[in-house]
Motif scaffolding. Structure first.
Motif, PDB file in Angstrom:
ATOM      1  N   ALA A  20       0.924  -1.254   0.123  1.00 35.12           N
ATOM      2  CA  ALA A  20       0.005   0.043  -0.017  1.00 35.12           C
ATOM      3  C   ALA A  20       0.729   1.248  -0.158  1.00 35.12           C
ATOM      4  N   CYS A  21       2.143   1.435   0.703  1.00 35.68           N
ATOM      5  CA  CYS A  21       2.857   2.417   0.601  1.00 35.68           C
ATOM      6  C   CYS A  21       3.131   2.739  -0.804  1.00 35.68           C
ATOM      7  N   PHE A  52      -2.424  -3.818  -0.044  1.00 40.32           N
ATOM      8  CA  PHE A  52      -2.152  -4.448   1.166  1.00 40.32           C
ATOM      9  C   PHE A  52      -1.168  -3.688   2.024  1.00 40.32           C
ATOM     10  N   CYS A  53      -1.311  -3.535   3.393  1.00 40.81           N
ATOM     11  CA  CYS A  53      -0.495  -3.273   4.385  1.00 40.81           C
ATOM     12  C   CYS A  53      -0.367  -4.311   5.398  1.00 40.81           C
ATOM     13  N   LYS A 112       7.210  -3.807  -1.712  1.00 40.02           N
ATOM     14  CA  LYS A 112       7.652  -2.955  -1.427  1.00 40.02           C
ATOM     15  C   LYS A 112       9.310  -3.620  -1.086  1.00 40.02           C
ATOM     16  N   CYS A 118       7.215  -6.951   3.514  1.00 46.72           N
ATOM     17  CA  CYS A 118       6.692  -6.941   2.007  1.00 46.72           C
ATOM     18  C   CYS A 118       8.011  -7.329   1.047  1.00 46.72           C
TER      19      CYS A 118
HETATM   20  S1  SF4 Z   1       4.277  -3.321   5.655  1.00 39.55           S
HETATM   21 FE1  SF4 Z   1       4.560  -3.236   3.307  1.00 39.55          FE
HETATM   22  S2  SF4 Z   1       2.883  -1.736   2.876  1.00 39.55           S
HETATM   23 FE2  SF4 Z   1       3.183  -1.801   4.797  1.00 39.55          FE
HETATM   24  S3  SF4 Z   1       4.140   0.214   5.028  1.00 39.55           S
HETATM   25 FE3  SF4 Z   1       5.684  -1.657   5.113  1.00 39.55          FE
HETATM   26  S4  SF4 Z   1       6.390  -2.147   3.020  1.00 39.55           S
HETATM   27 FE4  SF4 Z   1       4.522  -0.924   2.817  1.00 39.55          FE
END
Ligand code: SF4
Length: 324
Positions: A20-21, A52-53, A112, A118
């Motif tokens: 999601a970021c 998705f986060c 990410k 992630c």
């Molecule tokens: S958990 Fe994944 S989606 Fe959430 S901020 Fe961290 S890298 Fe981004």
């Protein structure tokens, strides 16, 4: 293969999962985001992104304590960086499994990079001496990839590489077409037609694999249609996972040139041949000889070439072949 199934004409119905970021959502541990211009601006015109986060989803909140991977890279723990008593390994795994069980609609996933949740590969794992090794996979990403080994996945950082970007987007379209084929009903003729339409795309990755895939479809008595289809798509996605090379693209385009030999005069044939050769020498990007081929095939259409995904594996407006 129906022409409307090709990348250029596909409507925005292809769903792709994303951390999601990367879409600019403020879900990072520090309350910020990691918006990717390519994903959030360019690709959103073509794909429906499903964000998705995992860290927010398991209730860690925003802002929150940052976490990192520790221990054995094959089975690491996710613990707080400043508060090692914070252990979220199991919640992240459980959430990953839950999501993995509900994403059959997705045709790809962009993760990410470097994230303990992630990251797809080379995530830092801190051993007992506190020194990090880049050998881990984020706990959420691991569950998604383990459950869906054929799903095209990539990290946003690697998408800055023109070749990897071209490859990933092409694989997403191939996988989406495959899912559409299954949805419309798997038949022997649909499978053979699918393979025929992907001939030159596969050849640009591996001639050997193209032949092997053809062999898989040469005898439908050896196994059930479903089993043959399962083996076929596994081998196809594996073949496409290997980057295409300049040499193989050249080989494919020389084959395509052969379909025009009776239509072009010697000057046009020589011009096209020289353009392909200049691409081979690295003087032009792939888009140059491809556009010339498209131009000639628009004047001299050929039914077999018209169905070739290779000519248009993804929307031209994305300009993915301009730097490949
Ligand atoms: S958990 Fe994944 S989606 Fe959430 S901020 Fe961290 S890298 Fe981004």
């Amino acid at each position: 293969m129906c022409e409307t199934n090709r990348g250029e004409e596909s409507p925005k119905t292809i769903k792709v999962g994303v951390s999601a970021c990367l879409l600019g959502k403020k879900v990072r541990f520090d309350g910020g985001h990691k918006r990717s211009h390519f994903i959030a601006d360019s690709l959103t015109g073509y794909f429906e992104f499903v964000p998705f986060c995992p860290e927010v989803a398991i209730g860690m909140g925003t802002p929150r304590q940052p976490i990192r991977l520790t221990g054995d890279a094959r089975s690491p723990e996710a613990v707080g960086v400043k508060t090692p008593e914070l252990v979220v390994t199991q919640p992240l795994r459980d959430y990953g499994r839950k999501v993995a069980g509900n994403i059959d609609e997705l045709s790809g996933f962009v993760f990410k990079k470097d994230s303990p949740s992630c990251g797809m590969e080379r995530v830092k794992v801190y051993g007992s001496k506190g020194m990090p090794e880049r050998s881990g996979t984020g706990l959420f990403a691991r569950e998604i990839m383990r459950t869906h080994p054929l799903l095209p996945v990539e990290e946003e950082g690697r998408l800055n590489d023109p070749g990897l970007r071209d490859n990933f987007i092409a694989r997403v379209y191939v996988y989406a077409r495959w899912k559409a084929l299954l949805d419309s009903g798997l038949t022997k003729s649909a499978l053979i037609s699918f393979h025929a339409g992907h001939k030159y795309l596969v050849m640009s990755h591996s001639t050997v694999m193209y032949r092997q895939l053809g062999k898989m479809l040469s005898d439908f008595t050896r196994a059930s249609l479903e089993d043959i289809a399962d083996s076929y798509i596994a081998a196809l996605m594996q073949a496409l996972g290997k980057p295409a090379t300049r040499k193989r693209h050249t080989n494919v385009m020389q084959h395509l040139l052969g379909y025009l030999k009776n239509n072009l005069d010697s000057a046009h044939r020589a011009d096209l041949g020289e353009t392909i050769d200049a691409y081979r020498r690295g003087e032009y990007p792939l888009v140059v000889p491809i556009r010339l081929l498209q131009h000639h095939f628009s004047i001299h259409p050929h039914p077999y070439i018209k169905q070739q995904v290779y000519m248009n594996p993804h929307p031209q407006a994305l300009q993915l072949r301009n730097h490949a």
